[in-house]
Design a protein around this motif. Structure first.
Motif, mmCIF file in Angstrom:
data_model
loop_
_atom_site.group_PDB
_atom_site.id
_atom_site.type_symbol
_atom_site.label_atom_id
_atom_site.label_comp_id
_atom_site.label_asym_id
_atom_site.label_seq_id
_atom_site.Cartn_x
_atom_site.Cartn_y
_atom_site.Cartn_z
ATOM 1 N N ARG A 189 -15.802 -13.491 -1.773
ATOM 2 C CA ARG A 189 -14.733 -12.957 -0.938
ATOM 3 C C ARG A 189 -14.450 -13.871 0.244
ATOM 4 N NH1 ARG A 189 -11.101 -8.863 -2.194
ATOM 5 N NH2 ARG A 189 -10.303 -7.896 -0.297
ATOM 6 N N TYR B 176 0.838 -1.208 0.000
ATOM 7 C CA TYR B 176 0.000 0.000 0.000
ATOM 8 C C TYR B 176 0.872 1.257 0.000
ATOM 9 C CZ TYR B 176 -4.224 -2.734 1.119
ATOM 10 O OH TYR B 176 -5.279 -3.613 1.090
ATOM 11 N N THR C 66 -6.147 -7.411 -5.668
ATOM 12 C CA THR C 66 -7.042 -6.334 -5.253
ATOM 13 C C THR C 66 -8.488 -6.709 -5.571
ATOM 14 O OG1 THR C 66 -6.844 -5.262 -7.402
ATOM 15 C CG2 THR C 66 -5.277 -4.576 -5.680
ATOM 16 N N ARG C 67 -9.414 -6.010 -4.918
ATOM 17 C CA ARG C 67 -10.821 -6.218 -5.243
ATOM 18 C C ARG C 67 -11.071 -5.989 -6.728
ATOM 19 N NH1 ARG C 67 -14.965 -6.535 -1.526
ATOM 20 N NH2 ARG C 67 -14.339 -6.394 0.656
ATOM 21 N N HIS D 29 -8.732 -0.898 -4.341
ATOM 22 C CA HIS D 29 -7.350 -1.329 -4.151
ATOM 23 C C HIS D 29 -7.167 -2.261 -2.958
ATOM 24 C CE1 HIS D 29 -7.540 2.285 -1.489
ATOM 25 N NE2 HIS D 29 -6.751 1.548 -0.712
ATOM 26 N N GLU D 30 -8.237 -2.601 -2.241
ATOM 27 C CA GLU D 30 -8.090 -3.470 -1.076
ATOM 28 C C GLU D 30 -7.601 -4.852 -1.494
ATOM 29 O OE1 GLU D 30 -10.580 -5.046 2.825
ATOM 30 O OE2 GLU D 30 -11.664 -4.395 1.046
ATOM 31 N N ALA E 122 -4.152 2.086 3.580
ATOM 32 C CA ALA E 122 -4.696 0.781 3.940
ATOM 33 C C ALA E 122 -6.185 0.938 4.222
ATOM 34 C CB ALA E 122 -3.974 0.226 5.156
ATOM 35 N N PRO E 123 -7.032 0.075 3.716
ATOM 36 C CA PRO E 123 -8.487 0.238 3.883
ATOM 37 C C PRO E 123 -8.898 0.217 5.353
ATOM 38 C CG PRO E 123 -8.002 -1.376 2.190
ATOM 39 C CD PRO E 123 -6.706 -1.085 2.875
ATOM 40 N N ALA F 240 -14.423 -0.983 1.485
ATOM 41 C CA ALA F 240 -14.145 -1.935 0.411
ATOM 42 C C ALA F 240 -13.687 -1.195 -0.838
ATOM 43 C CB ALA F 240 -15.372 -2.777 0.118
#
Length: 387
Positions: A254, A160, A237-238, A176-177, A167-168, A173
């Motif tokens: 997920r 990150y 990443t998501r 880039h998480e 950072a998330p 959500a």
């Protein structure tokens, strides 16, 4: 790992086939990976098996000197604390070893040649298998997975920071998480799906060659696990996972993990673990000699889907396991199809991994669950009946 190599391995005969006894079926015991952690997960065991639980808690205290983790395991606490990789991994390993000890001490079912021919574990569970098979002590296994979890957390934070991303926050959500997701694969479609994933990753790699740069957020995705003929897992990443899942036309679910395990994001963690698995040095953890010819029990590798050949291979696997995909499907199919395993015992919290195996093997093998105190006696009885 090339797709064609995975499917070629499935056809190879069982090498160094363990010598089973005449009084029981050929059998394997396996342990789960990360995802089944929960605050207070030792509490039911403390109520049902107080002495065995105290012994494991004492080992956690000696190895990690972490009173907060002990409280989290025995008294409960914030779920966010348990989801931290550096807590989840020792928590699952300790709980799995506790279950194995109770099975051996109170029900006579031990991880030994009298009951099993093979030991394996999914991802983190592979290290639990090293403990169960006597290659690592419980204390040293806990030290390894605590260091592993801390190194993975640091690698994620560095990823990150290196991209200038935050950072998330909990509950957020953003695209880039980092994390993992399972893809549900239609019947008889595993090989073409694997081929498509391989081509995607090759194309992304080749696109970077003229001017190597970090890929965009929606292209950060890699194959992490081949769990069964009906499920593969992606890390990234998501946005990256959603992009590749969309190209494949598959649904992504997920997973309950805080890092993209088995991906290049964790390369710094792999490098950190070299000091832990070294033969000597201030951070080195001692490994007992792996001698399957003497013990009669072989440990199956996550990455090759074949039994380990030496202690050196086991040491290296702890490093490689950070970045290489888990070929769980290959491991289970090899044991059933080539080695003649007809019984599996799943030891550890949760039932996700055991359910995967049960669905994969179908009527070809029995899968017995040992996940909670209430079901332990029934599991032991089922093993005795099937002998």
């Amino acid at each position: 790992m090339a797709t064609t190599a995975i499917f070629r391995r499935l056809a190879r005969p069982c090498r160094g086939r363990a010598a089973s006894t005449a009084v029981r079926p050929r059998a394997a015991v396996f342990f789960p990976g990360q995802g089944s952690q929960a605050p207070g997960m030792l509490a039911p065991w403390a109520a049902a098996h107080p002495q065995a639980t105290r012994d494991v808690v004492d080992a956690i205290s000696r190895a990690l000197d972490d009173a907060a983790l002990v409280r989290l395991l025995t008294d409960g606490g914030a779920d966010a604390d348990m989801q931290r990789t550096s807590n989840a991994q020792p928590a699952i390993l300790a709980t799995s070893v506790l279950i194995a000890r109770v099975l051996a001490q109170e029900h006579g079912v031990a991880v030994a040649r009298s009951h099993f021919d093979y030991v394996l574990g999914h991802s983190l569970g592979e290290i639990t298998g090293f403990v169960a098979a006597g290659v690592l002590t419980l204390e040293d296994g806990l030290r390894v997975v605590r260091r592993r979890g801390q190194a993975m957390e640091a690698a994620v934070a560095a990823w990150y920071a290196g991209r200038g991303l935050a950072a998330p926050a909990a509950g957020a959500a953003p695209p880039h998480e980092l994390g993992m997701a399972a893809l549900v694969v239609p019947r008889d479609r595993l090989e073409p799906v694997m081929t498509a994933i391989s081509r995607f990753q090759q194309a992304e790699f080749l696109a970077m060659l003229p001017a190597p740069t970090a890929p965009p957020v929606d292209r950060v995705v890699e194959l992490a696990n081949i769990n069964s003929s009906a499920q593969v897992v992606l890390s990234g990443t998501r946005a990256g996972i959603a992009h590749l899942a969309g190209e494949l036309g598959l649904r992504a679910v997920r997973l309950n993990v805080a890092a993209p395990f088995h991906s290049s994001v964790l390369l710094p963690a792999a490098q950190d673990l070299f000091d832990v698995v070294a033969v000597s040095g201030p951070d080195a953890v001692p490994f007992a000699e792996y001698a399957p010819a003497a013990t009669g029990v072989q440990i199956v590798s996550n990455t090759t889907a074949r039994p380990f050949a030496s202690t050196a291979d086991i040491r290296q696997s702890i490093v490689d396991g950070c970045t290489l995909p888990v070929n769980w499907y290959g491991s289970i199919r090899h044991l059933v199809d080539a080695c003649g395993v007809t019984r599996f015992l799943a030891i550890g919290p949760g039932r996700a991994t055991a359910t995967l195996v049960a669905r994969e093997v179908g009527a070809a093998a029995d899968v017995v669950f040992a996940a909670d105190p209430a079901g332990l006696a029934a599991a032991a009885a089922a093993l005795r009946v099937a002998s």
